[in-house]
Design an enzyme around this catalytic site. Structure first.
Site, PDB file in Angstrom:
ATOM      1  N   GLY A   1      36.000  25.724  45.502  1.00 15.98           N
ATOM      2  CA  GLY A   1      36.932  25.177  44.478  1.00 15.98           C
ATOM      3  C   GLY A   1      38.408  24.744  45.231  1.00 15.98           C
ATOM      4  O   GLY A   1      38.269  24.678  46.457  1.00 15.98           O
ATOM      5  N   CYS A   2      39.262  24.531  44.354  1.00 12.62           N
ATOM      6  CA  CYS A   2      40.566  24.197  44.992  1.00 12.62           C
ATOM      7  C   CYS A   2      40.959  25.145  45.932  1.00 12.62           C
ATOM      8  O   CYS A   2      41.125  26.426  45.934  1.00 12.62           O
ATOM      9  CB  CYS A   2      41.642  24.501  44.032  1.00 12.62           C
ATOM     10  SG  CYS A   2      42.981  23.822  44.655  1.00 12.62           S
ATOM     11  N   PHE A   3      41.384  24.534  47.388  1.00 10.57           N
ATOM     12  CA  PHE A   3      41.647  25.632  48.575  1.00 10.57           C
ATOM     13  C   PHE A   3      42.634  26.417  48.278  1.00 10.57           C
ATOM     14  O   PHE A   3      43.102  27.330  49.146  1.00 10.57           O
ATOM     15  CB  PHE A   3      41.400  24.989  49.795  1.00 10.57           C
ATOM     16  CG  PHE A   3      42.306  23.489  50.087  1.00 10.57           C
ATOM     17  CD1 PHE A   3      43.496  23.241  49.262  1.00 10.57           C
ATOM     18  CD2 PHE A   3      41.917  22.431  50.700  1.00 10.57           C
ATOM     19  CE1 PHE A   3      44.169  21.908  49.321  1.00 10.57           C
ATOM     20  CE2 PHE A   3      42.356  21.278  50.940  1.00 10.57           C
ATOM     21  CZ  PHE A   3      43.628  21.036  50.198  1.00 10.57           C
ATOM     22  N   TRP A   4      43.854  25.845  47.393  1.00  9.78           N
ATOM     23  CA  TRP A   4      44.825  26.565  47.178  1.00  9.78           C
ATOM     24  C   TRP A   4      44.536  28.022  46.722  1.00  9.78           C
ATOM     25  O   TRP A   4      45.067  29.141  47.586  1.00  9.78           O
ATOM     26  CB  TRP A   4      45.974  26.072  46.185  1.00  9.78           C
ATOM     27  CG  TRP A   4      46.630  24.863  46.610  1.00  9.78           C
ATOM     28  CD1 TRP A   4      46.439  24.148  47.843  1.00  9.78           C
ATOM     29  CD2 TRP A   4      47.117  24.055  45.814  1.00  9.78           C
ATOM     30  NE1 TRP A   4      47.153  22.930  47.888  1.00  9.78           N
ATOM     31  CE2 TRP A   4      47.738  22.895  46.571  1.00  9.78           C
ATOM     32  CE3 TRP A   4      47.421  23.931  44.397  1.00  9.78           C
ATOM     33  CZ2 TRP A   4      48.224  21.869  45.680  1.00  9.78           C
ATOM     34  CZ3 TRP A   4      48.127  23.105  43.826  1.00  9.78           C
ATOM     35  CH2 TRP A   4      48.501  21.903  44.490  1.00  9.78           C
ATOM     36  N   GLY A   5      43.611  28.351  45.686  1.00  8.94           N
ATOM     37  CA  GLY A   5      43.300  29.375  45.349  1.00  8.94           C
ATOM     38  C   GLY A   5      42.516  30.412  46.241  1.00  8.94           C
ATOM     39  O   GLY A   5      42.757  31.676  46.169  1.00  8.94           O
TER      40      GLY A   5
END
Length: 196
Positions: free
Chosen positions: A41-45
């Site tokens: 998923g979103c690499f930030w999280g």
């Protein structure tokens, strides 16, 4: 020996060592490190949750793009869905402090591996679940842990995580690195939490 020659030897030795993935040696501390690469998923999280629970184990993280069909992808291009890259997290770790098996299990604990090309509201191939292995040993461990997690935690729902060889990892733009540490109120996919 001249400073120039010392730096050249150091850079050459470091370059040779870092090109032998997943195992490298830190010349300064004489420790062996490995590389693990995950997409969930979103690499930030993804980066945020790994650092929250494993920074104490000495991991070093960077976010970027892997698994696509173009060179030098950008965030804008990856989000367009045309490059086939996944948003991913690359982790440098010391296996004496945290094992690859532990990191793979944590990867599964912190996202939904049963959704194809999506995590929560984030939809697209860049958000797929994937383990990019760097050696036959990592592949074997990833397959073993996947089977165990399937049996223990996802009976009746098939894990769709890809387990594929790591190709070139492209660093994401600098503003993406450690994004949620720098922007604590920033967007975080609701699927990134510890499940068990």
């Amino acid at each position: 020996m001249s400073i120039f020659l010392k730096r050249t030897l150091f850079i050459t030795n470091t370059s040779l060592l870092t090109s032998i993935k997943p195992i490298t040696r830190n010349i300064t501390t004489n420790t062996m490190t490995e590389i693990a690469t995950f997409a969930s998923g979103c690499f930030w999280g993804v980066e945020h949750i790994f650092n929250k629970y494993h920074k104490k184990d000495g991991i070093i993280t960077r976010v970027g793009y892997i698994g696509g069909n173009t060179n030098d992808p950008t965030y804008k291009k990856v989000c367009s869905g045309t490059t086939n890259h996944a948003e991913a997290l690359e982790i440098t770790f010391d296996p004496k402090k945290v094992s690859y098996e532990t990191l793979v299990e944590f990867f599964y604990k912190t996202h939904d591996p049963t959704t194809v090309n999506a995590q929560g509201p984030d939809v697209g191939s860049q958000y797929r679940s994937a383990i990019f292995y760097h050696s036959p040993q990592q592949k074997s461990i990833a397959e073993k842990v996947t089977a165990e997690v399937q049996e223990k935690h996802y009976k009746g729902k098939k894990i769709v995580t890809e387990i594929i060889p790591a190709g070139t990892f492209y660093d994401a733009e600098s503003y993406h690195q450690n994004y949620l540490e720098l922007h604590p109120d920033g967007y975080q996919c609701p699927t990134h939490y510890v499940r068990w």
